[in-house]
Design an enzyme around this catalytic site. Sequence first.
Site: not given
Length: 193
Positions: A15, A57, A59, A65, A76, A101, A108, A136, A140
Amino acid sequence: MKVKISFKDALIIVDVQNDFLPGGALPVPHGDEIIPVLNEYIELFVECGAPVFATRDWHPEDHFSFKENGGIWQKHCVRGTKGAEIPLELRLPLDTFFINKGDRPELEAYSGFQGTLLNDLLKERGVKRVFIGGLATDYCVKHTVLGALNLGYTTFFLSDASKGVDLNPGDSERAIAEMLSRGAISITLDDLK
Ligand code: VGL
Ligand code: ZN
């Protein structure tokens, strides 16, 4: 500790995306500082013919989330936006495997293994050891490391190439303690040189 990389090892960069960097929607403090370090890891792995994976990430707009949808995070890494892109400063090889993902509204995915083909791709290449760093540490990276351990990989945590958000002070330290207690091995670039 000295660790020798072979083509059967894999580098997994978690990420490193604009929204998690200073100036982004959900910035990890000092997140940008790991990029030059990750570039050195990338060079080492490429030299050895070892595969490089980059998780994203990814989304949808309506991901649960997000605060606006009842979740805990600022919106984000909406797929297809600038914030979801990996910065060009991260010098990924052309044959990097990208692992998206968190791409379903109601699920999530803090771990790069959750709902992805990451495990299959690693197994297909005979990978036994994975080297994981990125953003982070307390979300993740931690979950990807624990996922790898659960799947039986020898798992190295790249302590000089990861940064945490520390929503609560000490979160990153606790995350590292948990990874190590579950069997992860903490290393830095020096251990590979
Ligand atoms: C992450 C919070 C929300 C991460 C992803 O990549 O660590 N953190 N989504
Ligand atoms: Zn997310």
